[in-house]
Write a protein that holds these residues in place. Structure first.
Motif, PDB file in Angstrom:
ATOM      1  N   LYS A   1       0.829  -1.212   0.000  1.00 32.06           N
ATOM      2  CA  LYS A   1       0.000   0.000   0.000  1.00 32.06           C
ATOM      3  C   LYS A   1       0.864   1.263   0.000  1.00 32.06           C
ATOM      4  O   LYS A   1       0.593   2.224  -0.731  1.00 32.06           O
ATOM      5  CB  LYS A   1      -0.929  -0.006   1.218  1.00 32.06           C
ATOM      6  N   SER A   2       1.934   1.246   0.811  1.00 35.55           N
ATOM      7  CA  SER A   2       2.780   2.443   0.899  1.00 35.55           C
ATOM      8  C   SER A   2       3.672   2.591  -0.337  1.00 35.55           C
ATOM      9  O   SER A   2       4.144   3.687  -0.641  1.00 35.55           O
ATOM     10  CB  SER A   2       3.639   2.390   2.164  1.00 35.55           C
ATOM     11  N   ARG A   3       3.900   1.488  -1.071  1.00 32.73           N
ATOM     12  CA  ARG A   3       4.787   1.562  -2.239  1.00 32.73           C
ATOM     13  C   ARG A   3       4.014   1.824  -3.539  1.00 32.73           C
ATOM     14  O   ARG A   3       4.632   1.977  -4.595  1.00 32.73           O
ATOM     15  CB  ARG A   3       5.619   0.273  -2.351  1.00 32.73           C
ATOM     16  N   PHE A   4       2.701   1.889  -3.453  1.00 33.41           N
ATOM     17  CA  PHE A   4       1.852   2.133  -4.628  1.00 33.41           C
ATOM     18  C   PHE A   4       2.267   3.415  -5.348  1.00 33.41           C
ATOM     19  O   PHE A   4       2.292   3.474  -6.575  1.00 33.41           O
ATOM     20  CB  PHE A   4       0.386   2.220  -4.178  1.00 33.41           C
ATOM     21  N   HIS A   5       2.622   4.451  -4.596  1.00 31.77           N
ATOM     22  CA  HIS A   5       2.918   5.763  -5.197  1.00 31.77           C
ATOM     23  C   HIS A   5       4.416   5.978  -5.431  1.00 31.77           C
ATOM     24  O   HIS A   5       4.851   7.115  -5.683  1.00 31.77           O
ATOM     25  CB  HIS A   5       2.369   6.880  -4.310  1.00 31.77           C
ATOM     26  N   GLU A   6       5.218   4.923  -5.373  1.00 29.89           N
ATOM     27  CA  GLU A   6       6.659   5.074  -5.595  1.00 29.89           C
ATOM     28  C   GLU A   6       6.995   4.887  -7.074  1.00 29.89           C
ATOM     29  O   GLU A   6       6.266   4.234  -7.819  1.00 29.89           O
ATOM     30  CB  GLU A   6       7.449   4.077  -4.736  1.00 29.89           C
ATOM     31  N   TYR A   7       8.120   5.455  -7.484  1.00 31.34           N
ATOM     32  CA  TYR A   7       8.575   5.387  -8.875  1.00 31.34           C
ATOM     33  C   TYR A   7       9.513   4.190  -9.070  1.00 31.34           C
ATOM     34  O   TYR A   7      10.122   3.712  -8.099  1.00 31.34           O
ATOM     35  CB  TYR A   7       9.278   6.694  -9.253  1.00 31.34           C
ATOM     36  N   PRO A   8       9.661   3.705 -10.314  1.00 28.11           N
ATOM     37  CA  PRO A   8      10.467   2.498 -10.557  1.00 28.11           C
ATOM     38  C   PRO A   8      11.889   2.549  -9.994  1.00 28.11           C
ATOM     39  O   PRO A   8      12.402   1.534  -9.527  1.00 28.11           O
ATOM     40  CB  PRO A   8      10.479   2.397 -12.087  1.00 28.11           C
ATOM     41  N   HIS A   9      12.535   3.737 -10.019  1.00 26.47           N
ATOM     42  CA  HIS A   9      13.940   3.797  -9.572  1.00 26.47           C
ATOM     43  C   HIS A   9      14.079   3.518  -8.077  1.00 26.47           C
ATOM     44  O   HIS A   9      15.183   3.270  -7.597  1.00 26.47           O
ATOM     45  CB  HIS A   9      14.559   5.167  -9.919  1.00 26.47           C
ATOM     46  N   ARG A  10      12.962   3.549  -7.335  1.00 29.69           N
ATOM     47  CA  ARG A  10      13.016   3.293  -5.890  1.00 29.69           C
ATOM     48  C   ARG A  10      13.006   1.787  -5.578  1.00 29.69           C
ATOM     49  O   ARG A  10      13.126   1.401  -4.425  1.00 29.69           O
ATOM     50  CB  ARG A  10      11.816   3.949  -5.198  1.00 29.69           C
ATOM     51  N   PHE A  11      12.851   0.960  -6.615  1.00 23.10           N
ATOM     52  CA  PHE A  11      12.780  -0.492  -6.423  1.00 23.10           C
ATOM     53  C   PHE A  11      14.072  -1.158  -6.887  1.00 23.10           C
ATOM     54  O   PHE A  11      14.724  -0.685  -7.814  1.00 23.10           O
ATOM     55  CB  PHE A  11      11.600  -1.082  -7.224  1.00 23.10           C
ATOM     56  N   SER A  12      14.410  -2.276  -6.245  1.00 27.04           N
ATOM     57  CA  SER A  12      15.558  -3.064  -6.700  1.00 27.04           C
ATOM     58  C   SER A  12      15.181  -3.808  -7.981  1.00 27.04           C
ATOM     59  O   SER A  12      14.012  -3.865  -8.360  1.00 27.04           O
ATOM     60  CB  SER A  12      15.946  -4.088  -5.625  1.00 27.04           C
ATOM     61  N   GLY A  13      16.177  -4.412  -8.662  1.00 19.66           N
ATOM     62  CA  GLY A  13      15.911  -5.137  -9.908  1.00 19.66           C
ATOM     63  C   GLY A  13      14.896  -6.248  -9.734  1.00 19.66           C
ATOM     64  O   GLY A  13      13.986  -6.413 -10.555  1.00 19.66           O
ATOM     65  N   GLY A  14      15.029  -7.008  -8.645  1.00 20.06           N
ATOM     66  CA  GLY A  14      14.094  -8.103  -8.391  1.00 20.06           C
ATOM     67  C   GLY A  14      12.683  -7.609  -8.121  1.00 20.06           C
ATOM     68  O   GLY A  14      11.702  -8.192  -8.600  1.00 20.06           O
ATOM     69  N   MET A  15      12.567  -6.496  -7.371  1.00 20.50           N
ATOM     70  CA  MET A  15      11.244  -5.945  -7.073  1.00 20.50           C
ATOM     71  C   MET A  15      10.604  -5.323  -8.315  1.00 20.50           C
ATOM     72  O   MET A  15       9.392  -5.397  -8.502  1.00 20.50           O
ATOM     73  CB  MET A  15      11.347  -4.904  -5.942  1.00 20.50           C
ATOM     74  N   ARG A  16      11.432  -4.735  -9.199  1.00 17.78           N
ATOM     75  CA  ARG A  16      10.892  -4.201 -10.461  1.00 17.78           C
ATOM     76  C   ARG A  16      10.345  -5.332 -11.326  1.00 17.78           C
ATOM     77  O   ARG A  16       9.311  -5.173 -11.985  1.00 17.78           O
ATOM     78  CB  ARG A  16      11.987  -3.428 -11.219  1.00 17.78           C
ATOM     79  N   GLN A  17      11.030  -6.468 -11.312  1.00 17.76           N
ATOM     80  CA  GLN A  17      10.534  -7.604 -12.089  1.00 17.76           C
ATOM     81  C   GLN A  17       9.229  -8.122 -11.505  1.00 17.76           C
ATOM     82  O   GLN A  17       8.332  -8.551 -12.234  1.00 17.76           O
ATOM     83  CB  GLN A  17      11.593  -8.717 -12.126  1.00 17.76           C
ATOM     84  N   ARG A  18       9.067  -8.032 -10.182  1.00 19.03           N
ATOM     85  CA  ARG A  18       7.793  -8.411  -9.544  1.00 19.03           C
ATOM     86  C   ARG A  18       6.676  -7.465  -9.976  1.00 19.03           C
ATOM     87  O   ARG A  18       5.537  -7.900 -10.183  1.00 19.03           O
ATOM     88  CB  ARG A  18       7.934  -8.371  -8.013  1.00 19.03           C
ATOM     89  N   VAL A  19       7.012  -6.171 -10.107  1.00 14.56           N
ATOM     90  CA  VAL A  19       6.020  -5.192 -10.581  1.00 14.56           C
ATOM     91  C   VAL A  19       5.571  -5.566 -11.990  1.00 14.56           C
ATOM     92  O   VAL A  19       4.376  -5.528 -12.316  1.00 14.56           O
ATOM     93  CB  VAL A  19       6.606  -3.755 -10.552  1.00 14.56           C
ATOM     94  N   MET A  20       6.524  -5.956 -12.841  1.00 11.25           N
ATOM     95  CA  MET A  20       6.194  -6.369 -14.214  1.00 11.25           C
ATOM     96  C   MET A  20       5.291  -7.607 -14.213  1.00 11.25           C
ATOM     97  O   MET A  20       4.370  -7.725 -15.025  1.00 11.25           O
ATOM     98  CB  MET A  20       7.469  -6.672 -15.002  1.00 11.25           C
ATOM     99  N   ILE A  21       5.549  -8.524 -13.302  1.00  8.68           N
ATOM    100  CA  ILE A  21       4.708  -9.735 -13.207  1.00  8.68           C
ATOM    101  C   ILE A  21       3.301  -9.347 -12.744  1.00  8.68           C
ATOM    102  O   ILE A  21       2.302  -9.849 -13.277  1.00  8.68           O
ATOM    103  CB  ILE A  21       5.348 -10.779 -12.260  1.00  8.68           C
ATOM    104  N   ALA A  22       3.211  -8.423 -11.767  1.00  9.27           N
ATOM    105  CA  ALA A  22       1.898  -7.949 -11.296  1.00  9.27           C
ATOM    106  C   ALA A  22       1.125  -7.312 -12.448  1.00  9.27           C
ATOM    107  O   ALA A  22      -0.079  -7.544 -12.619  1.00  9.27           O
ATOM    108  CB  ALA A  22       2.077  -6.945 -10.158  1.00  9.27           C
ATOM    109  N   MET A  23       1.832  -6.506 -13.266  1.00  6.07           N
ATOM    110  CA  MET A  23       1.196  -5.863 -14.415  1.00  6.07           C
ATOM    111  C   MET A  23       0.720  -6.906 -15.421  1.00  6.07           C
ATOM    112  O   MET A  23      -0.372  -6.799 -15.984  1.00  6.07           O
ATOM    113  CB  MET A  23       2.195  -4.905 -15.071  1.00  6.07           C
ATOM    114  N   ALA A  24       1.546  -7.940 -15.647  1.00  7.56           N
ATOM    115  CA  ALA A  24       1.187  -8.994 -16.599  1.00  7.56           C
ATOM    116  C   ALA A  24      -0.022  -9.793 -16.118  1.00  7.56           C
ATOM    117  O   ALA A  24      -0.857 -10.230 -16.915  1.00  7.56           O
ATOM    118  CB  ALA A  24       2.383  -9.927 -16.808  1.00  7.56           C
ATOM    119  N   LEU A  25      -0.138  -9.960 -14.792  1.00  2.65           N
ATOM    120  CA  LEU A  25      -1.234 -10.761 -14.233  1.00  2.65           C
ATOM    121  C   LEU A  25      -2.528  -9.965 -14.049  1.00  2.65           C
ATOM    122  O   LEU A  25      -3.571 -10.540 -13.731  1.00  2.65           O
ATOM    123  CB  LEU A  25      -0.827 -11.338 -12.872  1.00  2.65           C
ATOM    124  N   ALA A  26      -2.456  -8.645 -14.235  1.00  2.00           N
ATOM    125  CA  ALA A  26      -3.580  -7.767 -13.915  1.00  2.00           C
ATOM    126  C   ALA A  26      -4.895  -8.229 -14.541  1.00  2.00           C
ATOM    127  O   ALA A  26      -5.952  -8.172 -13.924  1.00  2.00           O
ATOM    128  CB  ALA A  26      -3.257  -6.334 -14.338  1.00  2.00           C
TER     129      ALA A  26
END
Length: 617
Positions: free
Chosen positions: A146-171
């Motif tokens: 919930k607190s990371r919803f408003h964060e930008y991609p550069h604030r995430f590590s490589g592994g967490m950015r890939q998780r964001v991509m998976i979340a987007m793919a599963l949407a």
């Protein structure tokens, strides 16, 4: 038997080059059943990614053409109008790309980017999309979603950015997920997390997966069936267990034999060459142990590093005070004998590369000493340092970025000889021809430019350039991590051969534990800027003591399909930050000797719960 989710038949994709159509994918056919994972495996240039882009119809429309048949749940995709295809992309078929940072918009928050897909495809309101996005982020194990919803991609590590991509793919709950090398750029522990996550989500969502990779260890970990591609063609297809147990095509056998297997070095005390495989026949030679080149302990080490500390200050604005420091390298000590390879291992951000650059003084350390043949490199003035750099050279991860694209490779190799006054221009030409031969290239290649070579050949050129000044020490910073498995084997064999011949000392920086086991005499494991375990390779791999070393080794994918269904204990934690408050004083670390030369940091609870991290806005 259920009808396939995806059916690809006689797919041929061609690109227009100089007015002619050149086929890149040549008549490939395969099917993916419901809830099945099919891996497409092969080296760079084999046509894997073009196959995936063809399925999504994402190849450039003017300069490419796709022929054959691609059916999704019986619906032919190649004849669909573009508006209908746009509805299918992201809705029924989703794709994860290799590099998440280039797939995410850097000026939009990650929450907005995922919610956008939900609003577009599922017609949700903004508030509904936000709630669903938070649920998806939690589903892909992003802490404090919930607190990371408003964060930008550069604030995430490589592994967490890939998780964001998976979340987007599963949407939009796709029937088929295409994953194009989603773990190649990730550390071994993060790779294990992502592979485990894809398996769990596939089970929960009843989803089919097309997984594209060049890593046979990953194939064994995730795939029900495998398609092996070579030169645009599918040369072998079948159940993964059969392909690993009974490969029929020579190219498949060459791919499998080049995969380093963790634990395969039992009984060998010295580094081992990789088997050399003939792609035409699949026949390989018997890998041999290298000869003993390590100088005796009584001889002074080539490199002695003591108390090396490198920190980077974080300031509040241009003229503001120091609000935190990144403790990149903290009180690191080790030595390296002539003819020896010491491997520095750990995840991204642990301080491996900064250690290598600090040793070379490409980054100025805060304190400590770096003795090269007894002389402290950190106390040298710039002119003397430039002269001493002849004795220590560096090979970088990306050979293309290391070479001047406007300079032919002969001039690039000759440059250090001429600058250091080691040869005249005519002598340099002869030396360049000899160096190219030494690294397995032809002397007449000297007139070519970097873009005319493959990745493996470019790395050989970088090695030739490093050898030109006849160094005593080479710092190899992830020098083979960007290479395909068989090219990686060739380059490592070359480095081992040169070490034997020239008594080179290697500081080998890597996160690939299976390669490290193969090439190193000793291993130092780094975590948050500190060495937590160091010792002979067989001691560290055979009897790991520190929890972090055990975690690294447990995360390595095992190229054995029989173990695919085993649940592995995978931590979902993000790598902790080495950022500390300005007044932070590092604790004094103590080590205990497990066996001769094998030392491990004494840890308590604090290695898991690191001291308070400075908050940086």
């Amino acid at each position: 038997m259920a009808s396939p989710i995806l059916s690809v038949s006689n797919l041929t994709t061609s690109f227009r080059v100089e007015g002619l159509w050149r086929p890149v994918v040549k008549g490939i056919s395969f099917e993916i059943a419901p809830k099945e994972t099919v891996a497409v495996v092969g080296e760079s240039g084999s046509g894997k990614s073009v196959t995936a882009l063809s399925i999504m119809r994402l190849t450039p429309p003017g300069s490419s053409k796709i022929e054959g048949s691609i059916k999704l749940s019986g619906k032919e995709l190649l004849t669909l109008p573009e508006p209908e295809m746009r509805h299918i992309r992201g809705n029924e078929v989703a794709m994860i790309f290799q590099e998440p940072m280039t797939s995410l918009n850097p000026v939009l928050t990650i929450g907005f980017q995922i919610a956008e897909a939900l609003i577009l495809h599922r017609g949700l309101s903004r508030s509904e999309a936000e709630a669903e996005t938070i649920r998806l982020l939690e589903k892909v194990r992003i802490p404090a979603a919930k607190s990371r919803f408003h964060e930008y991609p550069h604030r995430f590590s490589g592994g967490m950015r890939q998780r964001v991509m998976i979340a987007m793919a599963l949407a939009c709950k796709p029937k088929l997920l295409i994953a194009d090398e989603p773990t190649t750029a990730l550390d071994v522990t993060i790779q294990a997390q992502i592979l485990e996550l894809i398996k769990v989500l596939q089970e929960e969502e009843d989803m089919s997966v097309l997984f594209i990779t060049h890593d046979m260890g990953v194939v064994a970990e995730i795939a029900d069936r495998t398609v092996v591609m070579y030169n645009g063609q599918a040369v072998e297809t079948g159940p993964t267990e059969d392909i690993f147990a009974r490969p029929t095509h020579p190219y498949t056998r060459s791919l499998l034999s080049a995969v380093p297997k963790l634990g395969s070095m039992g009984g060998h005390t010295r580094p081992m060459r990789f088997p050399v495989v003939d792609r035409a026949t699949g026949l390989s030679d018997v890998p041999t142990e290298t000869s003993d080149t390590v100088a005796p302990a009584s001889e002074r080490p080539v490199l002695e590093v003591s108390g090396l500390t490198t920190r980077f200050e974080i300031r509040a604005g241009l003229l503001g005070g120091v609000k935190g420091r990144v403790h990149a390298v903290e009180n690191v000590s080790f030595s390296l004998q002539s003819g020896e390879t010491l491997a520095l291992v750990g995840e991204s951000g642990c301080g491996k590369s900064t250690t290598g650059r600090s040793v070379m003084r490409l980054i100025e350390p805060l304190s400590g000493s770096v003795l090269l043949d007894g002389e402290d490199v950190l106390k040298l003035d710039q002119r003397t340092l430039r002269d001493r750099r002849k004795r220590m050279q560096m090979i970088f991860q990306d050979p293309f970025a290391s070479l001047n694209p406007r300079m032919n490779v002969g001039a690039a190799i000759a440059e250090p000889l001429i600058i250091n006054g080691l040869a005249t221009r005519s002598q340099a030409r002869e030396k360049v021809a000899e160096l190219l031969r030494r690294v397995g290239l032809l002397p007449d290649m000297a007139s070519r430019f970097p873009h005319e070579f493959s990745g493996g050949q470019r790395q050989r050129i970088c090695i030739a350039r490093a050898l030109a000044v006849e160094p005593r020490l080479i710092v190899a910073d992830e020098s083979v991590s960007a290479l395909d498995v068989s090219v990686k084997a060739q380059v490592i064999n070359l480095m081992l051969e040169l070490q034997e011949r020239m008594k080179l000392a290697y500081l080998f920086i890597s996160h690939d534990m299976a390669v490290v086991e193969r090439v190193s005499h000793r291993v130092a494991v780094m975590y948050l800027g500190e060495i937590v375990e160091i010792g002979p390779r067989e001691a560290v791999f055979g009897n790991p003591q520190h929890p972090y070393t055990k975690r690294l080794l447990a995360a390595v994918p095992v190229p054995d399909p029989a173990r695919r269904l085993e649940k592995r204990p995978v931590s979902n934690d993000e790598i902790k930050s080495p950022l500390r408050a300005p007044d932070y004083v590092p604790p004094v670390r103590q080590f205990r000797e497990v066996s001769p030369g094998h030392a491990v940091m004494i840890w308590g609870q604090e290695w898991e719960t690191q001291p308070a991290i400075a908050k940086v806005a």
